[in-house]
Design an enzyme around this catalytic site. Structure first.
Site, PDB file in Angstrom:
ATOM      1  N   GLY A  47       0.747  -1.245   0.048  1.00  0.00           N
ATOM      2  CA  GLY A  47      -0.003   0.204  -0.048  1.00  0.00           C
ATOM      3  C   GLY A  47       0.713   1.322  -0.080  1.00  0.00           C
ATOM      4  N   GLN A  52       3.475  10.107   0.813  1.00  0.00           N
ATOM      5  CA  GLN A  52       4.702   9.349   0.573  1.00  0.00           C
ATOM      6  C   GLN A  52       5.593   9.703  -0.526  1.00  0.00           C
ATOM      7  OE1 GLN A  52       2.590   5.243   1.665  1.00  0.00           O
ATOM      8  NE2 GLN A  52       4.848   5.375   2.674  1.00  0.00           N
ATOM      9  N   CYS A  97       7.014   0.308   7.045  1.00  0.00           N
ATOM     10  CA  CYS A  97       6.380   1.496   6.119  1.00  0.00           C
ATOM     11  C   CYS A  97       7.643   1.742   5.404  1.00  0.00           C
ATOM     12  CB  CYS A  97       6.032   2.473   7.034  1.00  0.00           C
ATOM     13  SG  CYS A  97       5.464   3.826   5.985  1.00  0.00           S
ATOM     14  N   LEU A  98       7.509   2.166   3.932  1.00  0.00           N
ATOM     15  CA  LEU A  98       8.559   2.562   3.169  1.00  0.00           C
ATOM     16  C   LEU A  98       9.148   3.906   3.684  1.00  0.00           C
ATOM     17  CD1 LEU A  98       7.438   1.926  -0.679  1.00  0.00           C
ATOM     18  CD2 LEU A  98       9.084   0.837   0.860  1.00  0.00           C
ATOM     19  N   HIS A 140      -3.628   2.034   7.820  1.00  0.00           N
ATOM     20  CA  HIS A 140      -2.344   2.334   7.765  1.00  0.00           C
ATOM     21  C   HIS A 140      -2.085   3.473   6.574  1.00  0.00           C
ATOM     22  CE1 HIS A 140       2.485   1.806   7.912  1.00  0.00           C
ATOM     23  NE2 HIS A 140       2.162   2.593   6.764  1.00  0.00           N
ATOM     24  N   GLU A 141      -2.737   3.118   5.451  1.00  0.00           N
ATOM     25  CA  GLU A 141      -2.621   4.214   4.568  1.00  0.00           C
ATOM     26  C   GLU A 141      -3.550   5.569   4.607  1.00  0.00           C
ATOM     27  OE1 GLU A 141      -0.242   3.669   2.699  1.00  0.00           O
ATOM     28  OE2 GLU A 141      -0.137   1.481   3.060  1.00  0.00           O
ATOM     29  N   HIS A 144      -1.622   7.923   6.980  1.00  0.00           N
ATOM     30  CA  HIS A 144      -0.796   8.717   6.179  1.00  0.00           C
ATOM     31  C   HIS A 144      -1.523   9.900   5.793  1.00  0.00           C
ATOM     32  CE1 HIS A 144       3.034   6.675   5.954  1.00  0.00           C
ATOM     33  NE2 HIS A 144       2.296   5.621   5.466  1.00  0.00           N
TER      34      HIS A 144
END
Lengths: 169, 181
Positions: A47, A52, A97-98, A140-141, A144
């Site tokens: 995701g 991001q 997480c990236l 989670h997304e 963000h």
């Protein structure tokens, strides 16, 4: 489709809440495609949220079917202005997480959620009933988009297997 | 010491990481008749460290156990320290505490750990577990802390948020959750 560079902490943009999208422009459709390409470029990425990749807009892409363990899922989803309508249950799981490279942590989230939003490619309203890992990824997304990272929700260090004992317990 | 009361030692070990450290240490403990109760072991970059709480057999005291480690210290270059734990230390502090998780992250700069821990120490907040990690310019610190029951979370959080602004970092604090399933 372009692979976009991913912002990592301490980039302040990650902490800025993103405003609602007023209309779905061709730029948003392109951004969604680029985010999908970026997600696929990273082997374990399931995701990605627009902040991001440096865009403070409410747009996420998710594809849990990429994960190696089988999970119930809706496959590849692009969602603009995603909104959690209802949530229930609780589950704790390990997240990474990236944008927070090399860190993972246990986070407690809802087990089931109902999410609404718009698929920008089809300009169509979506209502999704999600559970398990896929529900976790959406939470989670969507976090963000509000400037919240999983670090803000970590429930314990390393592992929950052994709760630290007090001296005499 | 009463003959039937358990006596414990805390053994701390540090050395350059390589295969076999845990086996070397636990071999000595096993041969000496010690029973390992709790332990924590980890590698930080190239350094390996362990803390072991062991139940010692009746006739072995911590000084004697320390001597058993001398060959390992010399041969394998490990720093080993044995500290006896008295029964009263063991009994210290039944939970007048509430466990919380504190996360701190942002751009690295000297003094983050000190300035946060100074605030905690001044309020008698006990730090029980810390991990910090620096990667590029980013710094992440996660702490498990115990708040004295009479310290309001709200006031501690207000102080921490003030410090967060001064340090240009993000700070979050929340109760540790242990859902029972």
């Amino acid at each position: 489709m372009a692979i976009l560079p991913v912002r990592t902490i301490p980039d302040p943009l990650l902490k800025i809440p993103s405003p609602q999208l007023r209309n779905i422009t061709p730029e948003i459709v392109t951004l969604a495609a680029d985010m999908c390409a970026t997600m696929r470029h990273h082997p374990h990425c399931v995701g990605l949220a627009a902040p991001q990749v440096g865009k403070n807009v409410r747009l996420i892409v998710v594809d849990v079917s990429r994960y190696h363990k089988p999970h119930s899922n809706h496959g590849h989803i692009v969602l603009a202005n995603p909104r959690i309508i209802t949530s229930d249950g609780r589950r704790t799981g390990r997240e990474g997480c990236l944008s927070v490279p090399e860190f993972t942590g246990n986070v407690t989230r809802a087990e089931r959620i109902l999410v609404e939003g718009i698929d920008p490619r089809l300009a169509k309203d979506l209502h999704l009933e999600l559970d398990g890992f896929e529900a976790v990824v959406f939470q989670h997304e969507i976090d963000h988009l509000d400037g919240i990272l999983f670090l803000d929700r970590v429930s314990s260090i390393k592992t929950d297997i052994f709760r630290r004992k007090t001296a005499d317990s | 010491m009463k003959t039937n009361s358990k006596h414990f030692a805390a053994i701390s070990v540090m050395g350059k990481d390589r295969p076999g450290i845990v086996a070397s240490i636990t071999r000595v403990l096993f041969k000496a008749g010690c029973n390992i109760e709790d332990s924590s072991m980890t590698r930080l970059r190239s350094e390996f460290a362990m803390i072991v709480l062991a139940d010692l057999p009746p006739r072995l005291d911590s000084a004697a156990l320390q001597k058993l480690f001398v060959p390992l210290q010399e041969k394998e270059g490990l720093s080993i320290l044995v500290r006896g734990i008295t029964a009263t230390e063991e009994k210290r502090g039944k939970s007048a505490w509430k466990s919380h998780m504190l996360s701190v992250y942002g751009a690295d700069r000297p003094g983050i750990v000190y300035r946060i821990s100074r605030i905690l120490a001044a309020r008698r907040v006990n730090i029980t577990d810390v991990q910090t990690n620096k990667r590029g310019s980013a710094y992440v610190m996660l702490l498990e802390i115990e708040l004295p029951k009479k310290l309001p979370l709200k006031s501690l959080n207000a102080t921490l948020q003030k410090e967060a602004r001064a340090l240009h970092v993000n700070i979050g604090i929340r109760p540790v959750e242990s859902p029972q399933l």
